[in-house]
Write an enzyme that holds these catalytic residues in place. Structure first.
Site, PDB file in Angstrom:
ATOM      1  N   ARG A 227       0.826  -1.202   0.000  1.00 24.49           N
ATOM      2  CA  ARG A 227       0.000   0.000   0.000  1.00 24.49           C
ATOM      3  C   ARG A 227       0.864   1.257   0.000  1.00 24.49           C
ATOM      4  O   ARG A 227       1.979   1.241   0.506  1.00 24.49           O
ATOM      5  CB  ARG A 227      -0.896   0.022   1.245  1.00 24.49           C
ATOM      6  CG  ARG A 227      -1.913  -1.111   1.288  1.00 24.49           C
ATOM      7  CD  ARG A 227      -2.640  -1.138   2.613  1.00 24.49           C
ATOM      8  NE  ARG A 227      -1.783  -1.613   3.701  1.00 24.49           N
ATOM      9  CZ  ARG A 227      -2.191  -1.722   4.964  1.00 24.49           C
ATOM     10  NH1 ARG A 227      -3.413  -1.380   5.302  1.00 24.49           N
ATOM     11  NH2 ARG A 227      -1.368  -2.175   5.891  1.00 24.49           N
TER      12      ARG A 227
ATOM     13  N   ASP B  55       0.371   5.539   0.982  1.00 26.61           N
ATOM     14  CA  ASP B  55      -0.519   6.460   1.676  1.00 26.61           C
ATOM     15  C   ASP B  55      -1.009   7.574   0.756  1.00 26.61           C
ATOM     16  O   ASP B  55      -0.546   7.719  -0.378  1.00 26.61           O
ATOM     17  CB  ASP B  55       0.211   7.087   2.867  1.00 26.61           C
ATOM     18  CG  ASP B  55       0.414   6.096   4.005  1.00 26.61           C
ATOM     19  OD1 ASP B  55      -0.328   5.108   4.070  1.00 26.61           O
ATOM     20  OD2 ASP B  55       1.318   6.335   4.836  1.00 26.61           O
TER      21      ASP B  55
ATOM     22  N   ARG C 205       9.753   7.713   4.994  1.00 21.79           N
ATOM     23  CA  ARG C 205       9.517   9.121   5.286  1.00 21.79           C
ATOM     24  C   ARG C 205      10.222   9.553   6.572  1.00 21.79           C
ATOM     25  O   ARG C 205      10.715  10.683   6.676  1.00 21.79           O
ATOM     26  CB  ARG C 205       8.017   9.393   5.367  1.00 21.79           C
ATOM     27  CG  ARG C 205       7.327   9.291   4.007  1.00 21.79           C
ATOM     28  CD  ARG C 205       5.814   9.236   4.123  1.00 21.79           C
ATOM     29  NE  ARG C 205       5.260  10.393   4.814  1.00 21.79           N
ATOM     30  CZ  ARG C 205       3.985  10.516   5.161  1.00 21.79           C
ATOM     31  NH1 ARG C 205       3.131   9.533   4.890  1.00 21.79           N
ATOM     32  NH2 ARG C 205       3.558  11.600   5.776  1.00 21.79           N
TER      33      ARG C 205
END
Length: 247
Positions: free
Chosen positions: A51, A53, A198
């Site tokens: 996945r 975001d 991140r």
């Protein structure tokens, strides 16, 4: 049934993420909508390598789905692209073994995080590159990145919201690419935790401005404490670049 593997790219700006969500626009939702049209209303489930975001982009996301249709493999990309919105494109499509799985067959993933250090923001890049208008110590960042290579518990570089218990991952490559006023963090590993790339990017930027020392990275890893690492860099600078398989 035939199994079709696709490499797709998407601009994550106007998506709530990859995974399908009720009443929200998602990449999976758009893919399954297009496939349902091709299959005359029959629902077709799409599986991805992982996945992404909201606002996160993909240059080389991999998906697969099963279909009873006899469409030649070279026609699938064109058929899907005719029905998909212009912020998703199928780059390649091919028939694969029924044993192939976009997620479970993956051996490694590559992510890239783009940062622009120019003083003035670029309005045309605002959704695709994180604007960070500070001078960075490239040598310190390069040194810090080397400490991430190898097998480590990345609890300190993982969102506290994750429910994954095993936070041990292996990083094969951790590089910094510099092109004029843009810095790109390139990470290749066997898997990544929620927000891991991140957080690494945000930490490297803090190393670059001297807020965190490069030599502190082993200590941060060892302590397994999210509060010791840097801030989580925003999603729009992140790209799922490539997924690696045995063949």
């Amino acid at each position: 049934m035939r199994r079709i593997k696709c490499i797709i790219a998407y601009d994550g700006t106007n998506f709530a993420g990859y995974q399908i969500q009720q009443n929200k626009r998602t990449v999976q939702g758009e893919l399954e909508r297009a496939l349902a049209i091709i299959h005359k209303g029959e629902a077709v489930r799409v599986y991805a390598s992982g996945r992404t975001d909201a606002t996160v982009h993909a240059y080389g996301q991999v998906i697969h789905f099963d279909s009873p249709l006899t469409i030649p493999e070279e026609r699938w990309a064109k058929a899907l692209n005719a029905l998909l919105p212009d912020d998703i494109v199928v780059k390649e499509a091919a028939e694969v073994s029924p044993s192939f799985h976009a997620r479970f067959s993956a051996k490694a993933k590559e992510y890239r995080y783009r940062v622009r250090t120019a003083q003035e923001p670029d309005v045309f890049l605002r959704n695709y590159v994180y604007h960070y208008p500070y001078s960075l110590n490239h040598e310190a960042i390069q040194k810090a990145l080397t400490f991430l290579i190898g097998t480590h518990d990345f609890t300190s570089f993982c969102s506290a919201k994750t429910d994954v218990e095993d936070k041990v991952r292996t990083i094969y490559e951790a590089n910094m690419i510099v092109e004029k006023d843009e810095v790109v963090f390139q990470l290749i590993g066997n898997g990544f935790l929620y927000n891991m790339v991140r957080i690494i990017a945000g930490t490297m930027l803090e190393v670059g401005i001297g807020k965190i020392k490069a030599e502190d990275i082993p200590h941060i890893l060892e302590k397994k404490d999210r509060s010791l690492a840097g801030k989580t860099a925003p999603g729009h600078g992140l790209y799922l670049w490539k997924v690696y398989y045995d063949n």
